[in-house]
Design a protein around this motif. Sequence first.
Motif, short mmCIF file in Angstrom:
data_model
loop_
_atom_site.label_atom_id
_atom_site.label_comp_id
_atom_site.label_asym_id
_atom_site.label_seq_id
_atom_site.Cartn_x
_atom_site.Cartn_y
_atom_site.Cartn_z
N ASN A 195 0.83 -1.20 0.00
CA ASN A 195 0.00 0.00 0.00
C ASN A 195 0.87 1.26 0.00
O ASN A 195 2.09 1.18 0.10
CB ASN A 195 -0.92 0.00 1.23
N GLY A 196 0.22 2.38 -0.11
CA GLY A 196 0.94 3.65 -0.02
C GLY A 196 1.38 4.19 -1.37
O GLY A 196 1.01 3.68 -2.43
N GLU A 197 2.22 5.20 -1.32
CA GLU A 197 2.63 5.93 -2.52
C GLU A 197 3.41 5.05 -3.48
O GLU A 197 3.24 5.13 -4.70
CB GLU A 197 3.46 7.14 -2.11
N SER A 198 4.27 4.21 -2.96
CA SER A 198 5.07 3.34 -3.81
C SER A 198 4.19 2.42 -4.65
O SER A 198 4.42 2.23 -5.84
CB SER A 198 6.04 2.51 -2.98
N ALA A 199 3.16 1.85 -4.02
CA ALA A 199 2.24 0.95 -4.73
C ALA A 199 1.48 1.72 -5.81
O ALA A 199 1.29 1.21 -6.93
CB ALA A 199 1.28 0.31 -3.75
N GLU A 200 1.03 2.92 -5.48
CA GLU A 200 0.29 3.71 -6.46
C GLU A 200 1.19 4.09 -7.63
O GLU A 200 0.73 4.11 -8.79
CB GLU A 200 -0.28 4.97 -5.79
N ASN A 201 2.44 4.37 -7.37
CA ASN A 201 3.38 4.68 -8.45
C ASN A 201 3.59 3.47 -9.35
O ASN A 201 3.69 3.60 -10.58
CB ASN A 201 4.72 5.14 -7.88
N THR A 202 3.65 2.28 -8.74
CA THR A 202 3.80 1.05 -9.52
C THR A 202 2.59 0.84 -10.41
O THR A 202 2.72 0.51 -11.59
CB THR A 202 3.99 -0.16 -8.59
N LYS A 203 1.40 1.04 -9.85
CA LYS A 203 0.17 0.88 -10.64
C LYS A 203 0.14 1.89 -11.79
O LYS A 203 -0.28 1.55 -12.91
CB LYS A 203 -1.05 1.06 -9.74
N ALA A 204 0.54 3.10 -11.51
CA ALA A 204 0.55 4.13 -12.55
C ALA A 204 1.51 3.76 -13.67
O ALA A 204 1.22 3.96 -14.86
CB ALA A 204 0.91 5.48 -11.95
N TYR A 205 2.66 3.21 -13.29
CA TYR A 205 3.63 2.78 -14.30
C TYR A 205 3.05 1.65 -15.14
O TYR A 205 3.16 1.66 -16.38
CB TYR A 205 4.93 2.34 -13.64
N LEU A 206 2.44 0.67 -14.49
CA LEU A 206 1.86 -0.46 -15.21
C LEU A 206 0.75 0.01 -16.15
O LEU A 206 0.64 -0.47 -17.28
CB LEU A 206 1.31 -1.50 -14.23
N ALA A 207 -0.04 0.96 -15.69
CA ALA A 207 -1.11 1.50 -16.53
C ALA A 207 -0.55 2.17 -17.78
O ALA A 207 -1.15 2.13 -18.85
CB ALA A 207 -1.96 2.48 -15.73
N SER A 208 0.62 2.78 -17.65
CA SER A 208 1.23 3.47 -18.79
C SER A 208 1.67 2.49 -19.88
O SER A 208 1.88 2.90 -21.03
CB SER A 208 2.44 4.29 -18.32
#
Length: 250
Positions: A195-208
Motif C-alpha cells: 500500500n501507499g505511494e510506492s504501490a500507487e506509483n507502480t500501478k501508474a507505471y503499469l497502466a502506462s
Amino acid sequence: MTGKFENKVVVVTGGTSGIGLATAKAFSSQGAFVFITGRRKEALDAAVREIGGRVTGVQADMSKLSDIDRLYDAVQQQHAQIDVIFANAGGGEMAVLGAITEEHFQKTFDTNVKGTLFTVQKALPLLRDGASIILTSSTTSISGTPAFSVYSATKAAVRNFARNWILDLKDRHIRVNAVSPGVTDTAGLNELFGNGESAENTKAYLASLIPAGRIGQPEEIAKAVLFLASDEASFVNGVELFVDGGQVQI
C-alpha cells in the motif's frame, strides 16, 4: 427478472474477493445458483452476503483434494448437475531466480495447477454434457515478468489444460476456455505491491504500458467469463481470451 443463467448451477472457486467475487455476483444477478469457495470463513461469509441471491459458500482450500470433495458434496446436496465451472482459485508471490525456495514452488503449483486440475477432474461426474469450464490463466502465460517465473509457469500450464481437455471432453461437448486477465485492480494486486505511494506509483507505471491507458477492473473480467460460459460462445473452445487492455498484443 430472468437472466441468461437462470436456474443454472455455477461453481466459482476463489470467490471471496477480486475477480472471483465479481464473477460470482454477475452469475447470481443473471439468475444462477452459485457456489463459491474461500479458505477463510469470515471472508466467505462476507462474500455470500455481498453476492446475494441463491449463493452457497463452501469453506475450502482448492489445493487440498479433500476440500474439493467437500465442495462437490455440498453441490450434490442441492443439485444433480453443474452447468458452469469457473476454476479461478489461485495466487502467487514474487521470487527472483536464485531466491526461489522449494516451499514457494510447491505452494504455487499446488494452488494454481494441482488445484485447477482436480477442481475440474472431480467435477466430471456432476458436469452435464454441454457444460462450460473456464480456467483463470494470466497474461504472464505468454509474457515475461521479473521475479514472477514460478507463477508464470503455473499459468502457462493452466492455459495448456484448456488445449488438451477439449480433446478429452469432446464426446461430451464440454467446452473449456481460459481467461487471461492483465493487471487488474484487486486485493491480490495490492498484496503484491503493498500500500501507499510506492504501490500507487507502480500501478501508474503499469497502466502506462497498457494501450487502454489504465488497469482493469474485476467486473470487466467477469463479463468475459460470462461470455465464455454463455450460449453466445457456443463455438468458442480451447481459447485463451486476453482481458488486458491490449497489453500483450503490442
